[in-house]
Enzyme design. Structure first.
Site, PDB file in Angstrom:
ATOM      1  N   GLU A 154      61.829 -22.574  -2.302  1.00 45.50           N
ATOM      2  CA  GLU A 154      60.610 -22.292  -3.054  1.00 45.50           C
ATOM      3  C   GLU A 154      59.394 -22.188  -2.134  1.00 45.50           C
ATOM      4  O   GLU A 154      59.263 -22.969  -1.188  1.00 45.50           O
ATOM      5  CB  GLU A 154      60.417 -23.452  -4.042  1.00 45.50           C
ATOM      6  CG  GLU A 154      59.139 -23.428  -4.828  1.00 45.50           C
ATOM      7  CD  GLU A 154      59.053 -24.563  -5.854  1.00 45.50           C
ATOM      8  OE1 GLU A 154      59.804 -25.555  -5.727  1.00 45.50           O
ATOM      9  OE2 GLU A 154      58.227 -24.445  -6.767  1.00 45.50           O
ATOM     10  N   GLU A 255      57.456 -25.339 -15.700  1.00 45.30           N
ATOM     11  CA  GLU A 255      57.047 -26.381 -14.763  1.00 45.30           C
ATOM     12  C   GLU A 255      55.525 -26.429 -14.748  1.00 45.30           C
ATOM     13  O   GLU A 255      54.892 -26.066 -13.762  1.00 45.30           O
ATOM     14  CB  GLU A 255      57.607 -26.088 -13.359  1.00 45.30           C
ATOM     15  CG  GLU A 255      57.552 -27.291 -12.424  1.00 45.30           C
ATOM     16  CD  GLU A 255      57.843 -26.917 -10.974  1.00 45.30           C
ATOM     17  OE1 GLU A 255      57.468 -25.822 -10.545  1.00 45.30           O
ATOM     18  OE2 GLU A 255      58.454 -27.745 -10.274  1.00 45.30           O
TER      19      GLU A 255
HETATM   20  O1  LIG Z   1      55.708 -29.656  -5.701  1.00 45.47           O
HETATM   21  C1  LIG Z   1      55.590 -28.714  -6.467  1.00 45.47           C
HETATM   22  O2  LIG Z   1      54.493 -28.283  -6.813  1.00 45.47           O
HETATM   23  C2  LIG Z   1      56.769 -28.086  -7.025  1.00 45.47           C
HETATM   24  O3  LIG Z   1      56.660 -27.068  -7.640  1.00 45.47           O
HETATM   25  C3  LIG Z   1      58.095 -28.746  -6.798  1.00 45.47           C
HETATM   26  O4  LIG Z   1      59.167 -28.034  -7.286  1.00 45.47           O
END
Ligand SMILES: O=C(O)C(=O)CO
Length: 273
Positions: A154, A255
């Site tokens: 990511e 998220e």
């Molecule tokens: O630390 C963060 O902001 C994330 O998106 C972790 O997955």
């Protein structure tokens, strides 16, 4: 696939935090979701006790929720840590965590495992951290391959994670390419977090158009406050419509930090009834 076919999952590490962890799967189910995801749920303990793992699995199963995404250990997240795998002093902990993560994923049928890279360590040359990250990601990918899982990498944003070096699609894809080539693995893919990429000023439609075939997972939150869709400036109907029409067929992880009660945060989700 059309917008109404998109599959959402709720990130239970950031949504429903009003509740104890083990009550969150049932809350997600009550809100109409059958899929959830988690950051590493055992704080800084890389190898959790069996009874803690059993309790989590039971909570997921009795709620009827599928764990579709799980992060490897990332350290003290509230304290600013963002992963262990590139950090020499934390590397052994990450390696110990790989088996625990894969074992939990095997029990829960989870096939997306998110490996946060880690903040830069002062005094350690960047190249040394990069090489360690490539080695450790390849080891994680080989372990994940045993259960048919994919390791995702990511990009975060540099405003909230100033010491995290992977802050663009380009940097994440370059790292993934190195792991695939040098590690001889093919189950490493990009986690396109549209919140982080948007905060970094990337053209999100372009990212989807050019790279959706390399996405192993997608996460969303609105910009700039990381709230639910509808609390900021992103056009989620347009973005998620483009995603639905793209080669990406996986879940979209919610998220975000709910603005207001978590249960009331899903009304602006395109295609979710
Ligand atoms: O630390 C963060 O902001 C994330 O998106 C972790 O997955």
């Amino acid at each position: 696939m059309s917008l109404s076919d998109l599959k959402y999952d709720v990130n239970l590490s950031i949504v429903f935090t009003e509740l104890p962890l083990l009550e969150r799967p049932a809350a997600a189910a009550a809100a109409g979701f059958d899929a959830v995801e988690l950051w590493w749920p055992f704080d800084t303990n890389p190898v959790p006790d069996d009874q803690d793992v059993d309790a989590l699995v039971k909570a997921l199963e009795s709620a009827g929720t599928q764990l579709v995404g799980l992060n490897f250990i990332a350290g003290d997240m509230p304290g600013g840590d963002r992963g262990w795998l590139s950090r020499p002093a934390d590397s052994a902990g990450f390696l110990a965590n790989i088996e625990a993560t894969v074992a939990l994923a095997e029990r829960t049928g989870t096939r997306v495992l998110n490996a946060l890279y880690g903040n830069r360590v002062p005094g350690v040359p960047a190249r040394e951290q990069e090489d360690l990250a490539v080695d450790n990601l390849a080891i994680a990918a080989r372990a994940a391959a045993r259960i048919g899982a994919t390791v995702v990498v990511e990009a975060l944003n540099s405003y909230e994670s100033p010491d995290y070096p992977i802050v663009s699609t380009e940097a994440a894809l370059a790292l993934i390419d190195r792991v695939r080539t040098e590690g001889g693995v093919d189950n490493v893919a990009f986690l396109a977090d549209l919140y982080h990429l948007g905060r970094m000023g990337e053209d999100l439609h372009q990212v989807i158009a050019e790279h959706a075939d390399r996405f192993g997972h997608v996460q969303i939150a609105d910009i700039p406050g990381r709230g639910q869709p509808g609390t900021g400036e992103l056009d989620f109907t347009g973005l998620l419509g483009a995603l639905a029409a793209s080669p990406y067929q996986g879940h979209v992880g919610l998220e975000y930090k709910p603005q207001g009660p978590s249960a009331a945060s899903f009304t602006g989700l395109p295609g979710h009834s």
